[in-house]
Design a protein around this motif. Sequence first.
Motif, PDB file in Angstrom:
ATOM      1  N   ASN A  28       0.803  -1.230   0.000  1.00  0.00           N
ATOM      2  CA  ASN A  28       0.000   0.000   0.000  1.00  0.00           C
ATOM      3  C   ASN A  28       0.836   1.280   0.000  1.00  0.00           C
ATOM      4  OD1 ASN A  28      -2.305  -1.607   0.169  1.00  0.00           O
ATOM      5  ND2 ASN A  28      -2.133  -1.688   2.405  1.00  0.00           N
ATOM      6  N   ASP A  29       1.763   1.376  -0.899  1.00  0.00           N
ATOM      7  CA  ASP A  29       2.592   2.587  -0.942  1.00  0.00           C
ATOM      8  C   ASP A  29       1.937   3.634  -1.831  1.00  0.00           C
ATOM      9  OD1 ASP A  29       5.062   4.113  -0.533  1.00  0.00           O
ATOM     10  OD2 ASP A  29       5.164   3.920  -2.699  1.00  0.00           O
ATOM     11  N   SER A  30       1.747   4.812  -1.286  1.00  0.00           N
ATOM     12  CA  SER A  30       1.167   5.864  -2.128  1.00  0.00           C
ATOM     13  C   SER A  30       1.863   7.202  -1.894  1.00  0.00           C
ATOM     14  CB  SER A  30      -0.328   5.990  -1.841  1.00  0.00           C
ATOM     15  OG  SER A  30      -0.513   6.305  -0.485  1.00  0.00           O
ATOM     16  N   ARG A  35       5.222   4.984  -7.441  1.00  0.00           N
ATOM     17  CA  ARG A  35       4.311   3.955  -6.936  1.00  0.00           C
ATOM     18  C   ARG A  35       5.075   2.636  -6.959  1.00  0.00           C
ATOM     19  NH1 ARG A  35       0.700   5.093 -10.154  1.00  0.00           N
ATOM     20  NH2 ARG A  35      -0.613   6.384  -8.834  1.00  0.00           N
ATOM     21  N   VAL A  37       4.869  -1.330  -6.585  1.00  0.00           N
ATOM     22  CA  VAL A  37       3.953  -2.479  -6.558  1.00  0.00           C
ATOM     23  C   VAL A  37       4.780  -3.742  -6.385  1.00  0.00           C
ATOM     24  CG1 VAL A  37       2.196  -3.755  -7.841  1.00  0.00           C
ATOM     25  CG2 VAL A  37       2.330  -1.271  -8.044  1.00  0.00           C
ATOM     26  N   LYS A  48       4.443   8.490 -10.748  1.00  0.00           N
ATOM     27  CA  LYS A  48       3.075   9.015 -10.702  1.00  0.00           C
ATOM     28  C   LYS A  48       2.970  10.171 -11.699  1.00  0.00           C
ATOM     29  CE  LYS A  48       2.466   7.866  -5.889  1.00  0.00           C
ATOM     30  NZ  LYS A  48       2.417   8.409  -4.539  1.00  0.00           N
ATOM     31  N   SER A  56       5.024   9.620 -16.862  1.00  0.00           N
ATOM     32  CA  SER A  56       4.243   8.528 -16.278  1.00  0.00           C
ATOM     33  C   SER A  56       4.555   7.167 -16.906  1.00  0.00           C
ATOM     34  CB  SER A  56       2.758   8.838 -16.396  1.00  0.00           C
ATOM     35  OG  SER A  56       2.457   9.072 -17.754  1.00  0.00           O
TER      36      SER A  56
END
Lengths: 268, 69
Positions: A28-30, A35, A37, A48, A56
Amino acid sequence: MSMELDFWIPNLSAEAASISRLEKHLENDSNGNFRIVHKDKKIVVTAKKDSNGVQSDFCLNIEILDYHGRCHLNCNRNAEPASIYIANEAWNAFRRKLDGCEGTIYDCSAVREPFNVFHSSTGEFNLHKNAGNFYIDMSNRFIQSVERISDTMNHIWSNGMEIKRRRYNIDVATRSLANAKANKLYFDSFLNIYGERFPAKTTKAKIKEMEFRMKKVEIAYDAITTIRNTDYESSMHTITVIALLISAIALAADAFIGLNELFQWIHP
Amino acid sequence: MCTWEEGKELQRVFLRYYKGKEVREDDLEALDTLSNTDYLEYYMENGKLFARAGTIGKMFKAKPMTPTI
């Protein structure tokens, strides 16, 4: 030419990339510009939208090769200065999740920029590749980092540049020494973890090489701090002399006034 | 080990980028050394790569000492 190489997450426990740690820290890294995953042993770092200078479509794939922290980095961008900077930033965003030394006084600067050794004397991009043995390449990177610290400290500080304020002298030397010691610490840890993969003679030679580099940093540190201490002692000496002079003048004045009063008492 | 010429190159690049400047490819080798040691740091502006004084570099003045001899 895309950017690709094997690299290492610095750690002292040899379990930097264990499944439990990856699951715990990469969920849950934001935050930040990237980002992250994580699925199985594959990690994908993407940019991002609207991040400064980071498009991006950027993507850094990190494949975990062993739980000691060896991993394979693969970036989808061509090797050019801005892309290399972004790839390094993406790596550091990932590293911050698993590595306790990042951004601290004992930061391991040797692993801060995986793609920073990328420019050849011919003017063409020459990405740092694991041309030979990964373990030897990685240990060379640590040694090179300590070498860079002593070189920069010596050439910038000693010969060419002036420090803004005297009190900074010791700060520059102390920070550089701490940086070198941190790199030595993680170099030792790397050899401790992967030492068996090195030929015995190579391990000894690398340890010796690192020792010599550390001595170079210590020579620079000692010289800089000695100059600082000499300056301090010189200032203290001047202050003491001035204080003694003032005391002597005050005593003389006091004695003169006393004598004058005595004279007036004898001959009113 | 840095030779005298390479040391002069480090000083030149350090001075050049101290206040912040767009990175030139010719300077990248010295910039790598200076950024690795916190004397300079890279940053991005409008999609372009720049470098400026880092945490250690900020402690220095942006001009070399005048020769004393």
